[in-house]
Motif scaffolding. Structure first.
Motif, PDB file in Angstrom:
ATOM      1  N   LYS A  12       0.836  -1.207   0.000  1.00 48.99           N
ATOM      2  CA  LYS A  12       0.000   0.000   0.000  1.00 48.99           C
ATOM      3  C   LYS A  12       0.868   1.253   0.000  1.00 48.99           C
ATOM      4  N   GLU A  41      -8.112  -1.915  13.986  1.00 54.05           N
ATOM      5  CA  GLU A  41      -9.170  -1.557  13.024  1.00 54.05           C
ATOM      6  C   GLU A  41     -10.436  -2.318  13.385  1.00 54.05           C
ATOM      7  N   ASP A  69      -8.300   2.959   4.446  1.00 55.78           N
ATOM      8  CA  ASP A  69      -8.847   1.639   4.759  1.00 55.78           C
ATOM      9  C   ASP A  69      -9.559   1.180   3.497  1.00 55.78           C
ATOM     10  N   SER A  70      -9.320  -0.051   3.142  1.00 60.70           N
ATOM     11  CA  SER A  70      -9.800  -0.501   1.840  1.00 60.70           C
ATOM     12  C   SER A  70     -10.192  -1.957   1.911  1.00 60.70           C
ATOM     13  N   GLY A  71     -10.874  -2.419   0.884  1.00 58.79           N
ATOM     14  CA  GLY A  71     -11.249  -3.821   0.838  1.00 58.79           C
ATOM     15  C   GLY A  71     -12.089  -4.122  -0.376  1.00 58.79           C
ATOM     16  N   SER A  85     -11.693  -7.710   4.842  1.00 61.45           N
ATOM     17  CA  SER A  85     -10.907  -8.217   3.699  1.00 61.45           C
ATOM     18  C   SER A  85      -9.528  -8.732   4.096  1.00 61.45           C
ATOM     19  N   ALA A  86      -8.834  -7.996   4.961  1.00 58.01           N
ATOM     20  CA  ALA A  86      -7.465  -8.393   5.302  1.00 58.01           C
ATOM     21  C   ALA A  86      -7.455  -9.740   6.031  1.00 58.01           C
ATOM     22  N   PHE A 116     -13.586  -2.958  -5.489  1.00 57.20           N
ATOM     23  CA  PHE A 116     -12.673  -2.531  -4.433  1.00 57.20           C
ATOM     24  C   PHE A 116     -13.116  -1.158  -3.971  1.00 57.20           C
ATOM     25  N   PHE A 150      -0.966  -7.175  -4.690  1.00 54.09           N
ATOM     26  CA  PHE A 150      -1.100  -7.846  -3.394  1.00 54.09           C
ATOM     27  C   PHE A 150      -2.567  -8.216  -3.186  1.00 54.09           C
ATOM     28  N   TYR A 152      -6.144  -9.398  -3.097  1.00 52.26           N
ATOM     29  CA  TYR A 152      -7.042 -10.064  -4.042  1.00 52.26           C
ATOM     30  C   TYR A 152      -6.707  -9.728  -5.505  1.00 52.26           C
ATOM     31  N   ASP A 153      -5.613  -9.045  -5.748  1.00 51.47           N
ATOM     32  CA  ASP A 153      -5.272  -8.617  -7.112  1.00 51.47           C
ATOM     33  C   ASP A 153      -5.282  -9.760  -8.141  1.00 51.47           C
ATOM     34  N   LYS A 173      -2.477  -0.156 -12.935  1.00 50.29           N
ATOM     35  CA  LYS A 173      -3.293  -0.328 -11.721  1.00 50.29           C
ATOM     36  C   LYS A 173      -3.380   1.002 -10.971  1.00 50.29           C
ATOM     37  N   HIS A 178      -9.151   1.821  -6.966  1.00 51.09           N
ATOM     38  CA  HIS A 178      -9.908   2.484  -5.900  1.00 51.09           C
ATOM     39  C   HIS A 178      -8.999   3.452  -5.128  1.00 51.09           C
ATOM     40  N   ARG A 179      -7.756   3.017  -4.874  1.00 54.25           N
ATOM     41  CA  ARG A 179      -6.805   3.845  -4.106  1.00 54.25           C
ATOM     42  C   ARG A 179      -6.409   5.071  -4.936  1.00 54.25           C
TER      43      ARG A 179
HETATM   44  P1  IMP Z   1      -6.545  -2.754   5.284  1.00 52.65           P
HETATM   45  O1  IMP Z   1      -5.078  -2.746   5.519  1.00 52.65           O
HETATM   46  O2  IMP Z   1      -7.384  -2.979   6.483  1.00 52.65           O
HETATM   47  O3  IMP Z   1      -7.003  -1.576   4.477  1.00 52.65           O
HETATM   48  O4  IMP Z   1      -6.792  -4.076   4.447  1.00 52.65           O
HETATM   49  C1  IMP Z   1      -7.145  -4.050   3.171  1.00 52.65           C
HETATM   50  C2  IMP Z   1      -7.264  -5.459   2.650  1.00 52.65           C
HETATM   51  O5  IMP Z   1      -8.128  -5.396   1.521  1.00 52.65           O
HETATM   52  C3  IMP Z   1      -5.929  -5.980   2.151  1.00 52.65           C
HETATM   53  O6  IMP Z   1      -5.296  -6.814   3.086  1.00 52.65           O
HETATM   54  C4  IMP Z   1      -6.331  -6.738   0.896  1.00 52.65           C
HETATM   55  O7  IMP Z   1      -6.725  -8.034   1.241  1.00 52.65           O
HETATM   56  C5  IMP Z   1      -7.539  -5.982   0.403  1.00 52.65           C
HETATM   57  N1  IMP Z   1      -7.140  -4.914  -0.528  1.00 52.65           N
HETATM   58  C6  IMP Z   1      -7.199  -3.565  -0.340  1.00 52.65           C
HETATM   59  N2  IMP Z   1      -6.733  -2.912  -1.417  1.00 52.65           N
HETATM   60  C7  IMP Z   1      -6.350  -3.869  -2.285  1.00 52.65           C
HETATM   61  C8  IMP Z   1      -5.755  -3.806  -3.577  1.00 52.65           C
HETATM   62  O8  IMP Z   1      -5.434  -2.754  -4.144  1.00 52.65           O
HETATM   63  N3  IMP Z   1      -5.531  -5.003  -4.150  1.00 52.65           N
HETATM   64  C9  IMP Z   1      -5.844  -6.190  -3.577  1.00 52.65           C
HETATM   65  N4  IMP Z   1      -6.358  -6.297  -2.367  1.00 52.65           N
HETATM   66  C10 IMP Z   1      -6.631  -5.135  -1.720  1.00 52.65           C
END
Ligand code: IMP
Length: 212
Positions: A12, A41, A69-71, A85-86, A116, A150, A152-153, A173, A178-179
């Motif tokens: 990230k 989190e 924060d992403s997923g 997601s993580a 995403f 990384f 789910y890519d 990418k 999304h990021r």
């Molecule tokens: P975070 O660190 O709580 O935001 O966890 C985000 C989780 O979502 C990651 O561990 C991945 O499993 C998934 N994720 C978020 N962004 C991406 C991405 O750009 N590609 C693939 N998986 C992502």
């Protein structure tokens, strides 16, 4: 001006650094602040987790802080894995196990649409935060493809493309993701806040208990 990137996820951080090109800003990694804690989190939304991370660390480090924060949200799984997601396949975080679990959960599903999502929170050193977000829609394929990226890519093909995020050149990418979309707005927000010094931003700082 210093801006702390509130993440310990190497992938990230690399993406954020590649996308967020802010003039006259010194992007600092969390390792530069050895006393900062791990922020749990435990929110139910991307927004609450991003704000919690950004505000907690901004107040402790006393610098502007950016947290994401992403997923992944899968329609056939009513939005799962979402904020989980993580850790979809449990602790510790294991991308491969997450992908295996996702393929298994979607085994009998023909509708494989997903997106995403990324929420970015930007917090000032006194704990005022603003959020922006970004989404990238696509579908989950039937087996992993590609070695880049990384999470789910290897299973995610964005709409309008044939390659997974893990097969694409990282620079592509970083235009579509999304990021990227959230950080583009964060760049605009940054310009705004430099102009206004953010006097009207909401404060997420917890109220102090009354003095005895
Ligand atoms: P975070 O660190 O709580 O935001 O966890 C985000 C989780 O979502 C990651 O561990 C991945 O499993 C998934 N994720 C978020 N962004 C991406 C991405 O750009 N590609 C693939 N998986 C992502």
């Amino acid at each position: 001006m210093k801006l702390l990137i509130a993440s310990r996820n190497r992938h990230k951080i690399e993406e954020i650094r590649a996308i967020l090109n802010l003039p006259a800003v010194d992007l600092a990694d969390i390792e530069a602040f050895p006393n900062l804690p791990e922020v749990v989190e435990d929110g139910h939304t991307f927004q609450s987790n991003a704000v919690k991370k950004a505000v907690t660390l901004a107040l402790m480090a006393r610098v502007w802080t950016l947290a994401d924060d992403s997923g992944l949200e899968v329609d056939a799984l009513t939005g799962a894995p979402g904020v989980q997601s993580a850790r979809y396949a449990g602790e510790p975080v294991n991308y491969e196990a997450n992908n295996v679990k996702l393929l298994e959960a979607l085994r009998d599903h023909e509708v494989r649409t997903a997106r995403f999502r990324c929420v970015v929170a930007l917090a000032s050193a006194d704990g005022r935060a603003q959020i922006v977000d970004g989404t990238c829609a696509g579908k989950i394929i039937h087996e992993c493809r590609g070695t880049g990226g990384f999470g789910y890519d290897p299973l995610f093909v964005p709409d309008g493309y044939d390659q997974t995020f893990a097969e694409m050149d990282p620079s592509l990418k970083n235009q579509l993701s999304h990021r990227a979309r959230a950080l583009k707005q964060a760049r605009e927000l940054w310009g705004e806040l430099l102009a206004s010094a953010a006097p009207s931003w909401p404060s997420f700082r917890k109220p102090r208990p009354p003095r005895a």
